[in-house]
Motif scaffolding. Sequence first.
Motif, PDB file in Angstrom:
ATOM      1  N   VAL A 370      42.653  54.055  40.526  1.00 11.15           N
ATOM      2  CA  VAL A 370      43.076  52.940  41.391  1.00 11.15           C
ATOM      3  C   VAL A 370      41.872  52.052  41.716  1.00 11.15           C
ATOM      4  CG1 VAL A 370      44.159  52.289  43.578  1.00 11.15           C
ATOM      5  CG2 VAL A 370      44.976  54.310  42.337  1.00 11.15           C
ATOM      6  N   ALA A 371      40.733  52.681  41.988  1.00 15.93           N
ATOM      7  CA  ALA A 371      39.518  51.904  42.294  1.00 15.93           C
ATOM      8  C   ALA A 371      39.172  50.993  41.114  1.00 15.93           C
ATOM      9  CB  ALA A 371      38.363  52.850  42.616  1.00 15.93           C
ATOM     10  N   ASP A 372      39.202  51.546  39.898  1.00 15.43           N
ATOM     11  CA  ASP A 372      38.886  50.737  38.706  1.00 15.43           C
ATOM     12  C   ASP A 372      39.878  49.590  38.569  1.00 15.43           C
ATOM     13  OD1 ASP A 372      36.839  52.447  38.186  1.00 15.43           O
ATOM     14  OD2 ASP A 372      37.858  53.568  36.606  1.00 15.43           O
ATOM     15  N   PHE A 373      41.135  49.894  38.808  1.00 16.04           N
ATOM     16  CA  PHE A 373      42.176  48.864  38.683  1.00 16.04           C
ATOM     17  C   PHE A 373      41.922  47.727  39.676  1.00 16.04           C
ATOM     18  CE2 PHE A 373      46.312  46.998  39.609  1.00 16.04           C
ATOM     19  CZ  PHE A 373      46.837  46.802  38.341  1.00 16.04           C
ATOM     20  N   TRP A 374      41.477  48.099  40.868  1.00 16.99           N
ATOM     21  CA  TRP A 374      41.223  47.081  41.900  1.00 16.99           C
ATOM     22  C   TRP A 374      39.834  46.460  41.778  1.00 16.99           C
ATOM     23  CZ3 TRP A 374      43.513  50.313  46.554  1.00 16.99           C
ATOM     24  CH2 TRP A 374      44.915  50.170  46.554  1.00 16.99           C
ATOM     25  N   GLY A 375      39.028  46.995  40.873  1.00 16.07           N
ATOM     26  CA  GLY A 375      37.696  46.436  40.692  1.00 16.07           C
ATOM     27  C   GLY A 375      36.742  46.768  41.829  1.00 16.07           C
ATOM     28  N   VAL A 376      36.912  47.935  42.432  1.00 18.16           N
ATOM     29  CA  VAL A 376      35.987  48.381  43.487  1.00 18.16           C
ATOM     30  C   VAL A 376      35.340  49.691  43.046  1.00 18.16           C
ATOM     31  CG1 VAL A 376      37.274  47.237  45.330  1.00 18.16           C
ATOM     32  CG2 VAL A 376      37.817  49.619  44.769  1.00 18.16           C
ATOM     33  N   TYR A 496      36.506  38.917  50.490  1.00 20.12           N
ATOM     34  CA  TYR A 496      36.868  39.882  49.457  1.00 20.12           C
ATOM     35  C   TYR A 496      37.405  39.156  48.230  1.00 20.12           C
ATOM     36  CZ  TYR A 496      36.707  43.443  53.162  1.00 20.12           C
ATOM     37  OH  TYR A 496      36.315  44.268  54.177  1.00 20.12           O
ATOM     38  N   SER A 497      36.962  39.602  47.052  1.00 21.17           N
ATOM     39  CA  SER A 497      37.567  39.073  45.828  1.00 21.17           C
ATOM     40  C   SER A 497      38.838  39.910  45.592  1.00 21.17           C
ATOM     41  CB  SER A 497      36.600  39.235  44.666  1.00 21.17           C
ATOM     42  OG  SER A 497      36.237  40.588  44.550  1.00 21.17           O
ATOM     43  N   GLY A 498      39.592  39.561  44.603  1.00 20.46           N
ATOM     44  CA  GLY A 498      40.770  40.391  44.293  1.00 20.46           C
ATOM     45  C   GLY A 498      41.993  40.014  45.095  1.00 20.46           C
ATOM     46  N   PHE A 499      41.928  38.906  45.834  1.00 19.16           N
ATOM     47  CA  PHE A 499      43.114  38.498  46.603  1.00 19.16           C
ATOM     48  C   PHE A 499      43.501  37.045  46.307  1.00 19.16           C
ATOM     49  CE2 PHE A 499      41.432  42.163  48.734  1.00 19.16           C
ATOM     50  CZ  PHE A 499      42.568  42.873  49.072  1.00 19.16           C
ATOM     51  N   ASP A 500      43.161  36.625  45.087  1.00 18.40           N
ATOM     52  CA  ASP A 500      43.488  35.249  44.670  1.00 18.40           C
ATOM     53  C   ASP A 500      44.802  35.247  43.910  1.00 18.40           C
ATOM     54  OD1 ASP A 500      42.094  33.051  45.337  1.00 18.40           O
ATOM     55  OD2 ASP A 500      40.350  33.618  44.094  1.00 18.40           O
ATOM     56  N   PHE A 501      45.875  35.277  44.594  1.00 15.42           N
ATOM     57  CA  PHE A 501      47.180  35.307  43.933  1.00 15.42           C
ATOM     58  C   PHE A 501      47.868  33.957  44.112  1.00 15.42           C
ATOM     59  CE2 PHE A 501      46.373  39.752  45.048  1.00 15.42           C
ATOM     60  CZ  PHE A 501      46.646  40.388  43.851  1.00 15.42           C
ATOM     61  N   PRO A 502      48.214  33.292  43.010  1.00 16.82           N
ATOM     62  CA  PRO A 502      48.873  31.998  43.163  1.00 16.82           C
ATOM     63  C   PRO A 502      50.304  32.111  43.679  1.00 16.82           C
ATOM     64  CG  PRO A 502      48.558  32.553  40.830  1.00 16.82           C
ATOM     65  CD  PRO A 502      47.908  33.632  41.613  1.00 16.82           C
ATOM     66  N   SER A 503      50.912  33.283  43.553  1.00 20.92           N
ATOM     67  CA  SER A 503      52.314  33.434  43.988  1.00 20.92           C
ATOM     68  C   SER A 503      52.612  34.913  44.249  1.00 20.92           C
ATOM     69  CB  SER A 503      53.260  32.930  42.888  1.00 20.92           C
ATOM     70  OG  SER A 503      53.150  33.809  41.774  1.00 20.92           O
ATOM     71  N   MET A 504      53.748  35.157  44.910  1.00 27.41           N
ATOM     72  CA  MET A 504      54.174  36.547  45.142  1.00 27.41           C
ATOM     73  C   MET A 504      54.518  37.232  43.817  1.00 27.41           C
ATOM     74  SD  MET A 504      53.804  37.621  48.089  1.00 27.41           S
ATOM     75  CE  MET A 504      52.397  36.548  48.242  1.00 27.41           C
ATOM     76  N   ALA A 505      54.985  36.442  42.849  1.00 31.31           N
ATOM     77  CA  ALA A 505      55.296  37.020  41.535  1.00 31.31           C
ATOM     78  C   ALA A 505      54.043  37.667  40.942  1.00 31.31           C
ATOM     79  CB  ALA A 505      55.837  35.935  40.606  1.00 31.31           C
ATOM     80  N   GLU A 506      52.879  37.034  41.185  1.00 26.33           N
ATOM     81  CA  GLU A 506      51.623  37.579  40.642  1.00 26.33           C
ATOM     82  C   GLU A 506      51.217  38.857  41.390  1.00 26.33           C
ATOM     83  OE1 GLU A 506      49.879  36.194  38.069  1.00 26.33           O
ATOM     84  OE2 GLU A 506      51.446  34.688  37.867  1.00 26.33           O
ATOM     85  N   VAL A 507      51.479  38.897  42.690  1.00 27.77           N
ATOM     86  CA  VAL A 507      51.187  40.127  43.446  1.00 27.77           C
ATOM     87  C   VAL A 507      52.037  41.265  42.875  1.00 27.77           C
ATOM     88  CG1 VAL A 507      51.296  41.255  45.709  1.00 27.77           C
ATOM     89  CG2 VAL A 507      50.662  38.841  45.563  1.00 27.77           C
TER      90      VAL A 507
END
Length: 705
Positions: A370-376, A496-507
Amino acid sequence: MSTAKPESYKSTCSYCGVGCGIIVNKDNKGRTTVEGDPNHPVNRGMLCSKGMNLHYVVEDKSDRLQYPQMRWGKSHPLERVDWDTGLNRAAAVFKSIIKKHGPDAVAFYVSGQCLTEEYYLVNKLTKGYLKTNNIDTNSRLCMSSAVMGYIKTLGEDSVPIAYEDIELADCFLVAGANPAWCHPILWRRVEKHKEENPDTKIIVVDPRVTQSCSLADLHLQLNPGTDETLYLAIGRCLIENGDIDMDFIQNHSDGFDAYKELVMETTLESAAATCGVPAEDIQLAASYIGDAKGFLSLWAMGLNQSAEGVNKNLALIDLNLITGHIGKPGSGPFSLTGQPNAMGGREVGGMATLLASHRNLLNPEHRQEVADFWGVDSLPDQPGKTATQIFEGLEDGSIKALWIICTNPLVSMPDARRVEAAMKKAKFVVVQDISAKAEAIPHADLVLPAAGWGEKEGTMTNSERRISYLNKFTDAPGEALPDAEILLRFAKKMNYSGFDFPSMAEVYAEYCQLTKGTNIDISGLDYDYLKSNGTVQWPFTDKNKGGTVRLFTDKKFYTPNGRAQILANGPRNKTELLSEDYPLILTTGRIRDQWHTMTRTGKVAKLNKHIPSPFLEIHPEDAASRNINDGETVLISGKRGEVRVHAQVTTKIKKGVVFLPMHWGKILQNDFPRTNNLTGNGIDPVSKQPDFKFSTVQVAKYVKP
Ligand code: SF4
């Protein structure tokens, strides 16, 4: 005058975990009505009283929070601020507290009413970036014992059945649940099935005579807290009658010998005396189950909300396992979820003890995935504080800052006065809610207005693993924002990086990819599919388009050796012991037309008519010995507080037991004190779920001072 074209939108009811499909119609004046979706597989056009009145809640914005508000100091009043000012302050306070006291000095307390995207983001934010597992949810109060029951027996938190099993079952054991009131549309399906198949047997286990009992062939009105003894006794009868599935036991499970040894320790007569039900009724229940071709066990809070909730879950699930009633049509253990997206929260790991996609928080490899997936770099390796522990943390000072999203802990948490006192000790409290009447607001340093149902898009999962897409069909009032948007803005303020979502579909797309290769894989799913094809049951992969109706049809379980685990422990002591001062057992629960702490249903006049005020159910003999008449005001006192309501003298409750509905808070309803002034701090040692079903109290006629 016509101003707009009439429009229709599909959505899902935002109350219980049944997850009924709704069509929202907007007329040319923008007025909203709702109707059941006739093509939805869950409700087939039906809605219960709460669902069919949802439009009143959407249209009435009179009590909505509309602007961020902040206090410049604890003794200052709340003042309107803009979003940047509020979130800059939140970020500054969180950074400062984490720097000084470490990440475990902050916590988030969220809700089974959050959408999956919101749950996903708040988990990523806390576990991945704030570096604390102090993220828990009010779902801890309703189903964490079921989560642990499934994990221990089946290997993962996986509800094996589908609602279509209702029409295929010929025996139902309804344990500690009143679905006629609390899961009404599901119960309509059971009623219809029974009408068409009168030989179908329904067993209800409950200390109260509830509406669900009217359909029952057998009501086992057990003494509160004795559920485990009852299910073990039924297990013994099944073994003695030869009504067990030896093929399943030998080839697909472990633990039967130890289980058999345990159930043989207690005679039927002794179990009957403990439970307060006739021995022949236990035998009859066993014979109904033993004769069944399809056996469904349904349960809810009566089992889960207990200091031995996990053991009760195990004892019930064992009945399905020893009879081999799992992974086949019409059969399985089926926990009913109370909230609309408690399941979605479980899937994304939205609890202090869970990790996303059914990964194990205590497994270093899973954490690293999960950490790798989130880039932390890493995730914290110890479970965080659970619901009651978060408020204990405020009390002892180990938690300094708390962010509450979409839940009302001053009414819903056990021992509410202690929770209130703990909130006063917090250095910083954020309350993110739709309602200006949320009881936590007077304790908040920052109040953030959230968008409600229909004012944002996202997904939810119901009790049968069915994922729905919810449309946005109206705007939120004032400056209120979707919860996900608030979290994204806060993450940016924290740099924090990793929270640049243009839409809910991307989340959602990101979360779906995180499930890849797990047993709840939905990596083939996206908003477009859900919008075009409707709902699906997970797992749903590219190979498995259309979703999965029923789990474990191949009898391969998610345990390390692939076998189901038949587990049972002997009953333990209860949370509290009866005494001369407090000789009655208090149990709490829901009524038909109210939801949680009434911040939404309490606004609907039609719903308030059903039961307009709180009441105490008390047995005639208990009432007579206290000189209490029906309708009189009574004072209920316990070790932690008092509550004053009118008495409902009725044989529907067992002698020695009293019942209070859980909904009424002290602000909304003319200062009637909260039910949870009386409930205690006992929690299940494994699931950490609080016990709302066994507190000790005294009741007396109320005399005005
Ligand atoms: Fe909503 Fe539950 Fe009623 Fe269905 S049964 S309409 S989901 S409250």
